[in-house]
Design an enzyme around this catalytic site. Sequence first.
Site, PDB file in Angstrom:
ATOM      1  N   GLY A  61       0.723  -1.262   0.000  1.00  0.00           N
ATOM      2  CA  GLY A  61       0.000   0.000   0.000  1.00  0.00           C
ATOM      3  C   GLY A  61       0.752   1.312   0.000  1.00  0.00           C
ATOM      4  N   SER A  62       0.272   2.217   0.707  1.00  0.00           N
ATOM      5  CA  SER A  62       0.575   3.634   0.821  1.00  0.00           C
ATOM      6  C   SER A  62       1.282   4.306  -0.348  1.00  0.00           C
ATOM      7  CB  SER A  62       1.358   3.972   2.070  1.00  0.00           C
ATOM      8  OG  SER A  62       1.399   5.374   2.190  1.00  0.00           O
ATOM      9  N   SER A  63       0.558   5.189  -0.987  1.00  0.00           N
ATOM     10  CA  SER A  63       1.143   5.963  -2.068  1.00  0.00           C
ATOM     11  C   SER A  63       2.225   6.887  -1.550  1.00  0.00           C
ATOM     12  CB  SER A  63       0.056   6.755  -2.782  1.00  0.00           C
ATOM     13  OG  SER A  63      -0.658   7.511  -1.853  1.00  0.00           O
TER      14      SER A  63
END
Lengths: 142, 405
Positions: A61-63
């Site tokens: 995840g996490s951009s």
Amino acid sequence: MTLAARTIIPGEGTGEALTLTAPLSLWGGVDPVTGTIVAGHHPERGVVLTGRVLLIERLVGSSSSAAIMLELIRNCTAPAAVVLGSVDAILAIGALVGTALDYSAPPIVLLEPWPTHPPQGQLRVTAEGPAHSQALINATPD
Amino acid sequence: MVDLTDQQRAVADGGSGKGAAMAMRLVADAAVILGAPRLVPVESAHIDGCLYHGDGGTEFAETLVAGGARVRVPATLNIGSLDLLNPAQVRLPPHERKMALRLMRAYEHLGCRATWTCAPYQNGHRPGVGAQVAWGESNAVVFVNSVLGARTNRYGDYLDIACAIAGAAPDYGLHRTAARRATIALAVTAPDHVLADDATWPALGAILGRRAGSTIAAINGVTAHATEDRLKALGATAASVGEVALFHVVGVTPEAPTLAAACQDAPPETIIPVTEADILAAMASLSNAPRAAVTAVAIGSPHCSLGEIDALVTALDGRQVALPFYVNTSRDVVTALESDGRRAVLDAAGITIVADTCIVATPIIDGDGVLMTNSGKFAHYAPGNINHGVVFAALSDCVARAVQP
């Protein structure tokens, strides 16, 4: 030993292989000042990825991981090369911005299918441009 | 290679200045990596890159400014690392504070609207059904896709502002109709009183995030109880727990008047039953600490709407809180509260208002402790981001705990 891979970010990098045995998010998982894996409960917590050829089957995840990649590049604590098991544009964007700001970004390549026994020891990753071109992962003698 | 239009090629080659060229090249290079054959023009953007993660972000934004870049489409800004209405309550060290402020100002200089909120869709930025947009921040993305029926991928830091400056995004993923099809269905069967409980909706989001991941799901069986604030809470939790960027709610969201429509006439591959027991279990799973250990309360992830503030005022019923109680919201909401006296009511109750940022994104809450919250997103991020245990509960429970002497 030579493995065929596909370029995501072109370039060349040499270093000792570091295979992550669990998925990792760079954001929250890596300290960009020291290049240390800080993710709680991660099997490779405490290991420094600076200058290593990093093999990660799956990122999480996490951009904002693009920002951590950029900080690693700016701080010269980035890996020598990154080998991914699936396409991750987020890491690539961090590298693209690093290059656009005239820093040196490590090559990022896609290795599919992910090998049962990822390569160990000294590796050289050579990734031709543009994206999707051929890339090679070579075991080099010490 | 990506097929740029003549205009896009001219910008990439420097025809509109160095900043615009850097942005267009970043979008084009990302498009190649993402497998997009061309770019799609976008009509608006929402930017997440204004939150400070290190000096590189500030350098990138200031380089764009120095290169003469400006956004080509209306662009709102997500939270920054500072509360500019109450700067003292954010405890950043001097260097980080300086660079975080320069970062926020750089995005303003690029022409973005200084909304500083993760709920732009409740602060004047509401694209219509089918609108192609380039939005960042996982909850804003899932809301604009699901509740408003607009079309975006999860555009992260750097690519979000690059798309806003280029006026275009890589034409792949959720910009395309076929990719928006639901392939799984969540069949919810729960009594009305459970669906009428606000705490059920983050729990449904946790279930959606865990079971669907980035697969598109259609949620059936909740039509009568789906308000916008409840869908906001569901989406935000789902997007935190899993990679959810789009979900459909049958009978409610624009692309799902029926289950068949949400699935674009192909039957869902999997139907996942969701019962009352599943919902209660998911609610419990959002907590990891006992109620008695709570040291602070926080609501507003995503940022509170005016309706959610009204619910807080009603629940307080004139009482004062005995614990730190943080309400995270947008400066536009704060302005509205100040203009009609509701701010004074909150101040009298001892409530702490946080604007422009939020308590898990920047250091506001001191030390370690246990956070009580009605937000599934706060419950997910508090342990890792601010080293707090969490107790998840409905707003009324949070208030009841907070006013206990």
